[in-house]
Design a protein around this motif. Structure first.
Motif, PDB file in Angstrom:
ATOM      1  N   PHE A   1     -15.029  18.381  15.364  1.00  0.00           N
ATOM      2  CA  PHE A   1     -16.020  18.240  14.296  1.00  0.00           C
ATOM      3  C   PHE A   1     -16.843  17.333  14.885  1.00  0.00           C
ATOM      4  CE2 PHE A   1     -13.072  14.335  14.469  1.00  0.00           C
ATOM      5  CZ  PHE A   1     -13.777  13.449  14.443  1.00  0.00           C
ATOM      6  N   ALA A   2     -17.909  17.216  14.043  1.00  0.00           N
ATOM      7  CA  ALA A   2     -19.156  16.262  14.813  1.00  0.00           C
ATOM      8  C   ALA A   2     -19.610  15.442  13.664  1.00  0.00           C
ATOM      9  CB  ALA A   2     -20.239  17.273  15.220  1.00  0.00           C
ATOM     10  N   LEU A   3     -19.901  14.327  13.992  1.00  0.00           N
ATOM     11  CA  LEU A   3     -20.616  13.316  12.947  1.00  0.00           C
ATOM     12  C   LEU A   3     -22.165  13.095  13.196  1.00  0.00           C
ATOM     13  CD1 LEU A   3     -17.712  10.424  13.307  1.00  0.00           C
ATOM     14  CD2 LEU A   3     -18.066  12.182  11.292  1.00  0.00           C
ATOM     15  N   THR A   4     -22.582  13.485  14.525  1.00  0.00           N
ATOM     16  CA  THR A   4     -23.922  13.409  14.674  1.00  0.00           C
ATOM     17  C   THR A   4     -24.074  14.643  15.543  1.00  0.00           C
ATOM     18  OG1 THR A   4     -23.621  12.170  16.839  1.00  0.00           O
ATOM     19  CG2 THR A   4     -23.868  10.778  14.620  1.00  0.00           C
ATOM     20  N   PRO A   5     -25.557  15.257  15.791  1.00  0.00           N
ATOM     21  CA  PRO A   5     -25.891  16.068  16.880  1.00  0.00           C
ATOM     22  C   PRO A   5     -25.763  15.465  18.192  1.00  0.00           C
ATOM     23  CG  PRO A   5     -27.703  15.518  15.530  1.00  0.00           C
ATOM     24  CD  PRO A   5     -26.560  14.586  15.024  1.00  0.00           C
ATOM     25  N   CYS A   6     -26.390  16.290  19.260  1.00  0.00           N
ATOM     26  CA  CYS A   6     -26.826  16.093  20.370  1.00  0.00           C
ATOM     27  C   CYS A   6     -28.127  16.364  20.625  1.00  0.00           C
ATOM     28  CB  CYS A   6     -25.736  16.366  21.491  1.00  0.00           C
ATOM     29  SG  CYS A   6     -25.467  18.183  21.736  1.00  0.00           S
ATOM     30  N   THR A   7     -28.719  15.935  21.828  1.00  0.00           N
ATOM     31  CA  THR A   7     -30.116  16.345  22.282  1.00  0.00           C
ATOM     32  C   THR A   7     -29.983  17.252  23.457  1.00  0.00           C
ATOM     33  OG1 THR A   7     -31.127  14.418  20.863  1.00  0.00           O
ATOM     34  CG2 THR A   7     -32.385  15.570  22.385  1.00  0.00           C
ATOM     35  N   VAL A   8     -30.302  18.387  23.642  1.00  0.00           N
ATOM     36  CA  VAL A   8     -30.581  18.732  24.888  1.00  0.00           C
ATOM     37  C   VAL A   8     -31.984  18.245  25.796  1.00  0.00           C
ATOM     38  CG1 VAL A   8     -30.588  20.960  26.088  1.00  0.00           C
ATOM     39  CG2 VAL A   8     -29.510  20.935  24.184  1.00  0.00           C
TER      40      VAL A   8
ATOM     41  N   ASP B   1     -24.265  10.711   5.682  1.00  0.00           N
ATOM     42  CA  ASP B   1     -23.120  10.887   5.052  1.00  0.00           C
ATOM     43  C   ASP B   1     -22.483  12.004   5.183  1.00  0.00           C
ATOM     44  OD1 ASP B   1     -24.875  12.243   3.592  1.00  0.00           O
ATOM     45  OD2 ASP B   1     -23.986  11.531   1.575  1.00  0.00           O
ATOM     46  N   GLU B   2     -22.926  12.869   6.292  1.00  0.00           N
ATOM     47  CA  GLU B   2     -22.378  14.420   6.578  1.00  0.00           C
ATOM     48  C   GLU B   2     -21.752  14.142   7.739  1.00  0.00           C
ATOM     49  OE1 GLU B   2     -25.450  17.452   4.089  1.00  0.00           O
ATOM     50  OE2 GLU B   2     -25.976  16.866   6.060  1.00  0.00           O
TER      51      GLU B   2
ATOM     52  N   GLY C   1     -20.069  25.038  12.284  1.00  0.00           N
ATOM     53  CA  GLY C   1     -18.791  25.134  12.222  1.00  0.00           C
ATOM     54  C   GLY C   1     -18.372  25.754  10.820  1.00  0.00           C
ATOM     55  N   THR C   2     -17.419  25.483  10.327  1.00  0.00           N
ATOM     56  CA  THR C   2     -16.799  26.332   9.205  1.00  0.00           C
ATOM     57  C   THR C   2     -17.518  25.666   7.722  1.00  0.00           C
ATOM     58  OG1 THR C   2     -14.809  24.870   9.204  1.00  0.00           O
ATOM     59  CG2 THR C   2     -14.795  27.100   9.957  1.00  0.00           C
ATOM     60  N   MET C   3     -17.645  24.280   7.884  1.00  0.00           N
ATOM     61  CA  MET C   3     -18.346  23.805   6.637  1.00  0.00           C
ATOM     62  C   MET C   3     -18.963  22.380   7.023  1.00  0.00           C
ATOM     63  SD  MET C   3     -14.879  22.282   4.535  1.00  0.00           S
ATOM     64  CE  MET C   3     -13.985  20.924   5.353  1.00  0.00           C
ATOM     65  N   ARG C   4     -19.656  22.126   5.868  1.00  0.00           N
ATOM     66  CA  ARG C   4     -20.425  20.806   6.180  1.00  0.00           C
ATOM     67  C   ARG C   4     -20.160  19.839   5.057  1.00  0.00           C
ATOM     68  NH1 ARG C   4     -26.649  20.189   8.331  1.00  0.00           N
ATOM     69  NH2 ARG C   4     -25.625  21.211  10.088  1.00  0.00           N
ATOM     70  N   THR C   5     -19.472  18.733   5.163  1.00  0.00           N
ATOM     71  CA  THR C   5     -18.989  17.988   4.070  1.00  0.00           C
ATOM     72  C   THR C   5     -19.331  16.345   4.198  1.00  0.00           C
ATOM     73  OG1 THR C   5     -16.717  17.746   2.911  1.00  0.00           O
ATOM     74  CG2 THR C   5     -16.904  17.645   5.317  1.00  0.00           C
TER      75      THR C   5
END
Length: 265
Positions: free
Chosen positions: A123-130, A143-144, A156-160
């Motif tokens: 799971f991820a709480l934040t993105p990353c920067t290439v 809050d996502e 992924g399978t869902m954003r919550t």
């Protein structure tokens, strides 16, 4: 005790066939070379091209493809499941088999056994920067969170809404344990893998719940690995991996290894 070479392409990009070919030649000692490939379309294409080039030189090549991610079956980047942190167990155990004097076919068969018995989800709480892009590769609200994220930021399978650590672990383990399935009496190795910006303390909080859930399911934990083994730049998040063990895999998992990113003496 692990890989003899790792070939790095540009960030989140497969290495070129020429790079892979040079690595194959550099490590070949006459007994052949096993390629361990994560299941991404570009990686498979480039490694197969490099393998053909090496075979043209008379080098014996075998290949395995790691597809441990239970989150999604197919994506824009793969046919079938993605390869994620479970690949580290493939590296570790195949490397130990080679170090013990296994033939190329024996090392491949052992790697395939790991692939058949390892499952992961993250799971991820934040993105990353290439670095080349200079901006995040996806966006999440404050809050996502994204469940089932890939190691390159694939959806992924869902954003919550953000869930508590125990709820996240319960969701991931439910998917993982039902997939193989893992059952009462099984013995497993556990990996809680940080994606780059998740504090070690929070990984240990996750592992506490992993241990509780597996105990409830009467699945015995043989060994636990906690830390950053397969990261995604500065992404906040983590993944859980379970590897079902037999006596051979336990012996090889325990064997010594000494590499820059994984040390076990």
């Amino acid at each position: 005790g692990m890989l003899d070479a790792a070939v790095a392409g540009a960030v989140f990009t497969s290495p070129t066939p020429d790079q892979i070919y040079e690595a194959i030649k550099a490590v070949d000692g006459g007994a052949g070379v096993l390629l361990i490939i994560k299941n991404y379309t570009g990686d498979i294409m480039n490694f197969e091209m490099a393998a053909e080039m090496a075979e043209g030189d008379g080098i014996n090549i075998e290949k395995v493809v790691v597809n441990d991610d239970v989150a999604v079956e197919d994506s824009l980047y793969t046919t079938g499941r993605r390869g994620i942190a479970g690949t580290v167990f493939v590296h570790k155990i195949a490397g130990a088999k080679a170090e013990a004097g296994g033939t190329l076919v024996e090392v491949k068969n052992t790697a395939e056994k790991v692939i058949n018995n390892v499952r992961s989800m993250g799971f991820a709480l934040t993105p990353c920067t290439v670095p080349a892009a200079g901006k995040p590769n996806f966006t999440l609200g404050e809050d996502e969170m994204e469940i089932g994220i890939g190691i390159h930021g694939e959806p992924g399978t869902m954003r919550t809404s953000i869930m508590k650590a125990d709820e996240i672990v319960d969701h991931l383990l439910d998917k993982i344990t039902k997939d193989l399935p893992y059952e009462a009496g099984d013995e497993v190795a556990v990996m809680v893998n940080g994606l780059g910006a998740t504090p070690l303390m929070e990984q240990f909080i996750m592992n506490r719940r992993v241990s509780e859930v597996l105990k409830e399911k009467k699945i015995k934990v043989y060994k636990t690995f906690i830390g950053e083994f397969m990261t995604s730049l500065e992404m906040a998040g983590a993944s859980i991996t379970l590897l079902k063990l037999d006596e051979e895999l336990k012996t090889l998992l325990d064997a010594s290894a000494d590499t820059p990113a994984f040390r076990q003496l």
